[in-house]
Design an enzyme around this catalytic site. Structure first.
Site, PDB file in Angstrom:
ATOM      1  CG  ASP A   1      -1.836   1.193   1.370  1.00 12.25           C
ATOM      2  OD1 ASP A   1      -2.127   1.429   0.127  1.00 12.25           O
ATOM      3  OD2 ASP A   1      -2.569   1.424   2.383  1.00 12.25           O
TER       4      ASP A   1
ATOM      5  CG  ASP B   1      -8.277   4.890   0.464  1.00 16.75           C
ATOM      6  OD1 ASP B   1      -8.048   3.486   0.513  1.00 16.75           O
ATOM      7  OD2 ASP B   1      -7.298   5.643   0.831  1.00 16.75           O
TER       8      ASP B   1
ATOM      9  CD  GLU C   1      -0.380   5.394  -3.854  1.00 14.16           C
ATOM     10  OE1 GLU C   1      -0.047   5.581  -2.706  1.00 14.16           O
ATOM     11  OE2 GLU C   1      -1.278   4.449  -3.955  1.00 14.16           O
TER      12      GLU C   1
HETATM   13  O1  MIG Z   1      -3.714   5.920   4.634  1.00 10.06           O
HETATM   14  O2  MIG Z   1      -3.588   0.637   5.735  1.00 10.06           O
HETATM   15  O3  MIG Z   1      -5.944   2.262   0.239  1.00 10.06           O
HETATM   16  O4  MIG Z   1      -6.765   0.009   1.821  1.00 10.06           O
HETATM   17  O5  MIG Z   1      -6.646   0.063   4.642  1.00 10.06           O
HETATM   18  C1  MIG Z   1      -4.503   4.847   4.635  1.00 10.06           C
HETATM   19  C2  MIG Z   1      -4.721   1.424   6.107  1.00 10.06           C
HETATM   20  C3  MIG Z   1      -3.510   3.955   4.199  1.00 10.06           C
HETATM   21  C4  MIG Z   1      -4.843   3.083   2.367  1.00 10.06           C
HETATM   22  C5  MIG Z   1      -5.638   1.832   1.809  1.00 10.06           C
HETATM   23  C6  MIG Z   1      -6.403   1.155   2.489  1.00 10.06           C
HETATM   24  C7  MIG Z   1      -5.897   0.643   3.752  1.00 10.06           C
HETATM   25  C8  MIG Z   1      -5.313   2.068   4.612  1.00 10.06           C
HETATM   26  N1  MIG Z   1      -4.342   2.830   3.692  1.00 10.06           N
END
Ligand code: MIG
Length: 844
Positions: free
Chosen positions: A412, A495, A415
């Site tokens: 995650d 999200d 980016e």
């Molecule tokens: O700033 O890990 O898109 O699926 O649950 C949020 C927490 C960070 C973003 C992801 C989301 C995940 C969440 N993450």
């Protein structure tokens, strides 16, 4: 969004950036596989990699871009075919067996035509090189003529309609929490699109990792363009003519996504966060107690100590390796999140920092100090994934979790997302090093590297898992990626929100990802931000059961969103759809294997299968709501506006269709005669000409309309609660008579790579209607993987006779039964690896 510059204008003021076009052929040099054009100091090189694949590289200086790529495979880039050159006073160019490339001498405008001379792509303006960012990088814009009847698809999961015509997009990987329809850019950069015009398609892939923009007639009605703020002008053109061929070409160029572990096609339950062993166990046990089939559970960031990646909070998970085993014994796989930011904790016993620092694996500020930015763990450093050795090191971080038997990992925030910086990402001047096979080593700033950080993060994870367990299929889920990233990870749409409009827009987003190489895709079912109404969650779980990845996920502090939320009535509906997904698993897995082999996605827009369906051959999907194909044969027709209650129309591609739930024929929609008869004279209407059949459907909470293509053989299995459970009972073959009737089944152990060594099972089926009955041919099994079934229950739909007689391999077979409603026949035959022929006859 930065301003697009099109064309070169006289310098108006000192602030005007310099700008140059290549607008005249000074010299042309024939290459064995193409042509090289010189214009002042500039060069345009066009090379044929195949008869139907061209590569364009262009520079405003003597130096063409380096022949290296993060996305395009070396074997594709190195391919060449011989071409035939031509040259006249007006133009130079070449032909392949499939294409003609023509460059006008006076303007340098390039035209690509097919072998019959139909123009496929034509420059509108000379290519323009100009400085367009604050840093003085030399960018470019390429502008093409946009025919009125051309439509554009791809670019990954943009929050926009399937057809990109009339829209413009920026490619800059962005953490877009609570994105909405129209939010752009989003998490991924896949600078590839397919153009479809009157049933004929080509692909265009701009291999440039900088911030790029695509404009499909938004700025200028009759032009589309693509531009970059810097980096190479390097793009590929590939011709179909079928959209399917273009999709396969893109797979040839950038690689296909691997066959996933079977469990990842099961139902997956997630939330931010199931924070303790007890919470996770409760979810696992409730799924089993409530008989909701499921295969995967997710651990989001709260399992970690202070959000530090690769740590585990032992107060929350005191016996973690035992817990992983316990879940495995209940047929669950765990997927753990591991963000790419590494807590900046020198010499405090945090091995990911210390080993990474020792190996020089982190990105640096221009002054050579470590770049530190705040994310979940607080001050964090970021791996320099552009170095092969950094990715190798990253992969080793998984050793312990993976040794416990954790099933997969979730990348995650890649980016990359950074808190508290104005751009919410790493500053553009932060530097890494390219140390990568195929590239000349050199420093690389985030201007060029930003968009590939997510892909290379997932590559490091994928390759690392493979190195740790060489005969196990890795499962990696990534949020950010670049073209070619499908080789390493599945993805999701980030999200989204718990609203009906987000359920609606998910369909074109997932289809677009599929066209863009990523076939293992899903969304956060029920929506991430906020809490869904219970009817919305139900409808979303219905549609999600027909998405490649079926994963329920939500944010912190939202209401419960598991399938039982809202009570037993809602749960019963949701269970029915998840059950059905599991019964369809042989069909789904067969489709996944086809996708891994060919690049044809699981979730398909209808035009991919039926490019000629409409009278003028515009893509059928443009006026068919949110319908999509799940694999080759199932047509899923959610309401186009899922919260509206009035009846809506389902539009059918021109073959017969059956109702999947009842087995009843709903339309005979036959293609009309093919154009031309034996003497070459047109017989009238071309294929698919004429009005398409539609049916009107009244929305109801418990119904998601699904139809089956007439001419399909769908393999199914008895219900199991997890893909790790062996089905008990016969294989089921549902036969839907129609034109070109066929089907296939692929199976293997679902976990290992032994299928690459022949341990798989493949069977094909054909069926033929004759006067009063039908013949089903079960082909001989290929591959050495044994079938789990001992017998096959065949159901033939569309039966019209009041009698049935069955023969197997020419001998009478008893037990064939007509359904009480007279519309189908059931008969059971033994499994035979050699193949068999079943004939059913009605009354004479
Ligand atoms: O700033 O890990 O898109 O699926 O649950 C949020 C927490 C960070 C973003 C992801 C989301 C995940 C969440 N993450």
């Amino acid at each position: 969004m930065s301003t697009l510059l099109i064309g070169c204008f006289p310098v108006l003021s000192a602030q005007q950036p310099p700008c140059r076009t290549l607008a005249h052929v000074d010299a042309a040099q024939a290459l064995a596989s193409g042509v090289e054009i010189h214009s002042g100091p500039g060069i345009l090189r066009i090379v044929a990699l195949r008869d139907d694949v061209l590569r364009f590289t262009e520079s405003d200086s003597e130096q063409l871009p380096e022949d290296a790529s993060w996305a395009a495979l070396a074997q594709a880039r190195n391919a060449r075919v011989k071409v035939r050159h031509f040259s006249s006073d007006q133009a130079v160019g070449f032909d392949t067996t499939a294409l003609e490339v023509r460059v006008e001498r006076s303007t340098m405008a390039v035209t690509v035509s097919d072998a019959e001379g139909h123009v496929l792509m034509r420059d509108a303006d000379p290519v323009n090189f100009a400085v367009r960012d604050q840093q003085g990088d030399l960018g470019f814009t390429v502008t093409k003529q946009m025919p009125e009847d051309e439509h554009y698809f791809g670019l990954g999961d943009k929050a926009a309609p399937l057809d990109r015509r009339g829209y413009a997009f920026t490619m800059w990987n962005t953490d877009a929490y609570r994105w909405q329809e129209g939010t752009d850019p989003l998490y991924k950069d896949i600078p590839y699109f397919m153009a479809v015009r009157a049933g004929k398609a080509f692909g265009l892939f701009l291999d440039n990792t900088w911030r790029t923009e695509f404009d499909f007639g938004k700025l200028r009605r009759n032009e589309y363009s693509f531009s970059a703020e810097g980096g190479p002008l390097d793009y590929y053109f590939f011709y179909g003519p079928s959209p399917k061929q273009v999709t396969e070409d893109y797979g040839w160029l950038t690689g296909t996504a691997p066959l996933p572990p079977l469990w990842s096609l099961g139902f997956q339950q997630s939330r931010y966060s199931y924070g303790t062993e007890t919470e996770l166990r409760d979810v696992a046990d409730r799924l089993r107690a409530d008989k909701i089939p499921a295969d995967a559970l997710y651990m989001d960031i709260d399992y970690q100590v202070k959000n530090r990646p690769f740590t585990l909070d032992a107060t929350k998970f005191p016996n973690f390796s035992d817990f992983v085993k316990e879940l495995a014994s209940k047929n669950f796989h765990l997927v753990m999140i591991t963000d790419l930011h590494i807590a900046d904790l020198p010499n405090q016993g945090y091995a990911p920092f210390d080993t990474g620092h020792a190996g020089n694996h982190f990105l640096k500020n221009p002054d050579g100090s470590l770049f530190v930015g705040p994310v979940w763990p607080g001050p964090s450093v970021f791996p320099d994934f552009m170095q092969q050795q950094t990715r190798d090191w990253w992969g080793t971080l998984y050793k312990q979790f993976y040794s416990y038997g954790v099933g997969g990992f979730w990348n995650d925030m890649n980016e990359p997302s950074v808190f508290d910086t104005p751009t919410k990402t790493i500053p553009l001047d932060v530097v890494g090093q390219i140390e990568q096979p195929g590239f000349a080593p050199r420093p690389i700033t985030q201007r060029e590297a930003h968009n590939i950080m997510g892909m290379l993060n997932s590559e490091g994870t994928f390759e690392g898992l493979l190195a740790l367990k060489p005969n196990q299929r890795p499962f990696v889920l990534t949020r950010a990626s670049y073209a070619g990233g499908q080789r390493y990870a599945a993805t999701w749409t980030g999200d989204n929100s718990s609203s009906w409009s987000h359920l609606r827009i998910s369909t074109p987003m997932l289809e677009s990802l599929g066209l863009s190489g990523f076939y293992m895709v899903g969304d956060d079912i029920g929506g991430y931000a906020g809490s869904p109404q219970m009817d919305l969650l139900t409808k979303w779980l219905e549609v999600g059961a027909f998405n490649p990845i079926d994963r329920d996920h939500t944010e912190k502090f939202s209401n419960p969103q598991e399938p039982w939320a809202g009570g037993p009535e809602q749960e019963a509906i949701r269970r029915k759809y998840i059950d059905n997904r599991y019964e369809l698993m042989p069909y789904l897995y067969t489709t996944a294997e086809e996708a891994a082999r060919t690049g044809i996605p699981i979730m398909r827009p209808m035009f991919l299968e039926f490019p000629d369906a409409t009278a003028d051959k515009h893509p059928l999907d443009l006026d068919a709501g949110n319908q999509f194909l799940f694999g080759p044969d199932l047509l899923v027709a959610p309401p186009p506006y899922p919260d509206e209650l009035q009846a809506y129309e389902v539009t059918f591609p021109p073959v017969p269709w059956y109702d999947y739930w009842t087995g009843k024929l709903v339309t005979r929609n036959q293609p009309t005669a093919k154009p031309g008869n034996a003497s070459g004279v047109s017989t009238g209407a071309p294929i698919g000409m004429g009005a398409l059949q539609t049916v009107s459907v009244k929305p109801s909470l418990d119904l998601l309309p699904v139809y089956v293509r007439g001419g399909a053989v769908i393999p199914m299995e008895p219900l199991v609660q997890s893909t790790m459970q062996k089905p008990d009972g016969p294989l089921e073959l549902r036969v839907y008579p129609g034109p070109d009737c066929h089907g296939a089944l692929y199976d293997d152990d679902g976990l290992s790579l032994d299928y690459k060594k022949g341990k798989y099972l493949r069977v094909s089926y054909t069926c033929e209607q004759h006067g009063n009955g039908l013949t089903l041919r079960v082909g001989a099994q290929s591959g050495s993987y044994p079938a789990w079934w001992k017998s096959i229950k065949v159901t033939v739909y569309g039966w019209t006779s009041h009698q049935v007689k069955a023969e197997l391999d020419g001998r009478p077979l008893s037990g064939a039964q007509i359904h009480s409603d007279q519309s189908a026949v059931d008969v059971t035959i033994p499994q035979s690896a050699q193949g068999e022929v079943l004939t059913l006859r009605g009354a004479e």
